[in-house]
Design an enzyme around this catalytic site. Sequence first.
Site, PDB file in Angstrom:
ATOM      1  N   GLU A 104       0.737  -1.288   0.067  1.00  0.00           N
ATOM      2  CA  GLU A 104       0.295  -0.161  -0.200  1.00  0.00           C
ATOM      3  C   GLU A 104       0.936   1.308  -0.141  1.00  0.00           C
ATOM      4  OE1 GLU A 104      -2.470   1.369  -0.762  1.00  0.00           O
ATOM      5  OE2 GLU A 104      -3.940   1.655   0.873  1.00  0.00           O
ATOM      6  N   ASP A 108      -3.521   5.952   6.230  1.00  0.00           N
ATOM      7  CA  ASP A 108      -3.948   7.161   6.959  1.00  0.00           C
ATOM      8  C   ASP A 108      -4.836   7.179   8.030  1.00  0.00           C
ATOM      9  OD1 ASP A 108      -4.361  10.021   7.068  1.00  0.00           O
ATOM     10  OD2 ASP A 108      -5.850  10.086   5.327  1.00  0.00           O
ATOM     11  N   ASP A 164      -1.677  11.063  -5.162  1.00  0.00           N
ATOM     12  CA  ASP A 164      -2.366  12.187  -6.038  1.00  0.00           C
ATOM     13  C   ASP A 164      -3.158  12.996  -5.332  1.00  0.00           C
ATOM     14  OD1 ASP A 164      -4.375   9.976  -5.618  1.00  0.00           O
ATOM     15  OD2 ASP A 164      -5.385  11.056  -7.005  1.00  0.00           O
TER      16      ASP A 164
HETATM   17  P1  IMP Z   1      -6.917   5.423   4.785  1.00  0.00           P
HETATM   18  O1  IMP Z   1      -7.979   4.436   4.206  1.00  0.00           O
HETATM   19  O2  IMP Z   1      -7.464   6.646   5.275  1.00  0.00           O
HETATM   20  O3  IMP Z   1      -5.890   4.880   5.457  1.00  0.00           O
HETATM   21  O4  IMP Z   1      -6.473   5.958   3.402  1.00  0.00           O
HETATM   22  C1  IMP Z   1      -5.666   5.272   2.585  1.00  0.00           C
HETATM   23  C2  IMP Z   1      -5.911   5.743   1.134  1.00  0.00           C
HETATM   24  O5  IMP Z   1      -6.123   7.225   1.121  1.00  0.00           O
HETATM   25  C3  IMP Z   1      -4.284   5.587   0.663  1.00  0.00           C
HETATM   26  O6  IMP Z   1      -4.250   4.346  -0.045  1.00  0.00           O
HETATM   27  C4  IMP Z   1      -4.171   6.751  -0.404  1.00  0.00           C
HETATM   28  O7  IMP Z   1      -4.380   6.199  -1.548  1.00  0.00           O
HETATM   29  C5  IMP Z   1      -5.283   7.905   0.100  1.00  0.00           C
HETATM   30  N1  IMP Z   1      -4.363   8.916   1.107  1.00  0.00           N
HETATM   31  C6  IMP Z   1      -4.121   8.996   2.342  1.00  0.00           C
HETATM   32  N2  IMP Z   1      -3.396   9.888   2.647  1.00  0.00           N
HETATM   33  C7  IMP Z   1      -3.139  10.767   1.388  1.00  0.00           C
HETATM   34  C8  IMP Z   1      -2.340  11.917   1.188  1.00  0.00           C
HETATM   35  O8  IMP Z   1      -1.779  12.443   1.898  1.00  0.00           O
HETATM   36  N3  IMP Z   1      -2.146  12.062  -0.381  1.00  0.00           N
HETATM   37  C9  IMP Z   1      -2.819  11.317  -1.010  1.00  0.00           C
HETATM   38  N4  IMP Z   1      -3.505  10.101  -0.914  1.00  0.00           N
HETATM   39  C10 IMP Z   1      -3.707   9.735   0.348  1.00  0.00           C
HETATM   40 MG    MG Z   2      -3.931   3.876  -2.108  1.00  0.00          MG
END
Ligand code: IMP
Ligand code: MG
Length: 182
Positions: A104, A108, A164
Amino acid sequence: MAETTIHILDRDFRLSIPEEVIQQKIKALVTRINDDYAGLNPVMVSILNGAFMFTADLVRYLEFQPEIIFARFSSYDGMDTTGEVRELMGVTADLRGRDVIIVEDIVDTGLTMYNVLPKFKHLGAKSVKIACMLQKPEKLRVDLKVDYCAHEIPNDFIVGYGLDYNGFGRNYRDIYTAVETQ
Ligand code: IMP
Ligand code: MG
């Protein structure tokens, strides 16, 4: 030399993690993965779109033979997570009895991986581990074990190295952080 600031759509971003640092962190991470999977043939599932660049660099340092496949899930709209994880392209390989490493770009809130992990387990994987390039530990909202993480970052929105902003910025070899607008 990388540009120190870039402009994407309506926002400015400043250079925060140079290519050299990214590559050095990946090499350090890969030694752990090589130790843990020596002699094994895990399935590495690269999560599109964001992980394409990290996957390409990571796999070139591996000293075992993985099967490499791609899957796609979506949770993001612009700079905000939607909380809902949609499967856009599922896994094509037979995971029964296999060791799986999810590759991955960034963890986040952790919601994507938290929702994706059980899917792989239901497909019969023997073990499932997560390898990510980056993690924002302060934003983690779920009980998630990230097995391999190359680099931890603060709570900012970043682009570059596969990541992105509304589809743009993925091609940069360095990572840039969004500059807060007043
Ligand atoms: P999560 O589900 O909140 O952990 O987010 C995961 C997905 O969100 C990652 O695989 C990224 O594609 C996208 N993402 C999270 N943070 C960022 C960022 O700072 N910039 C760009 N994409 C992000
Ligand atoms: Mg991603």
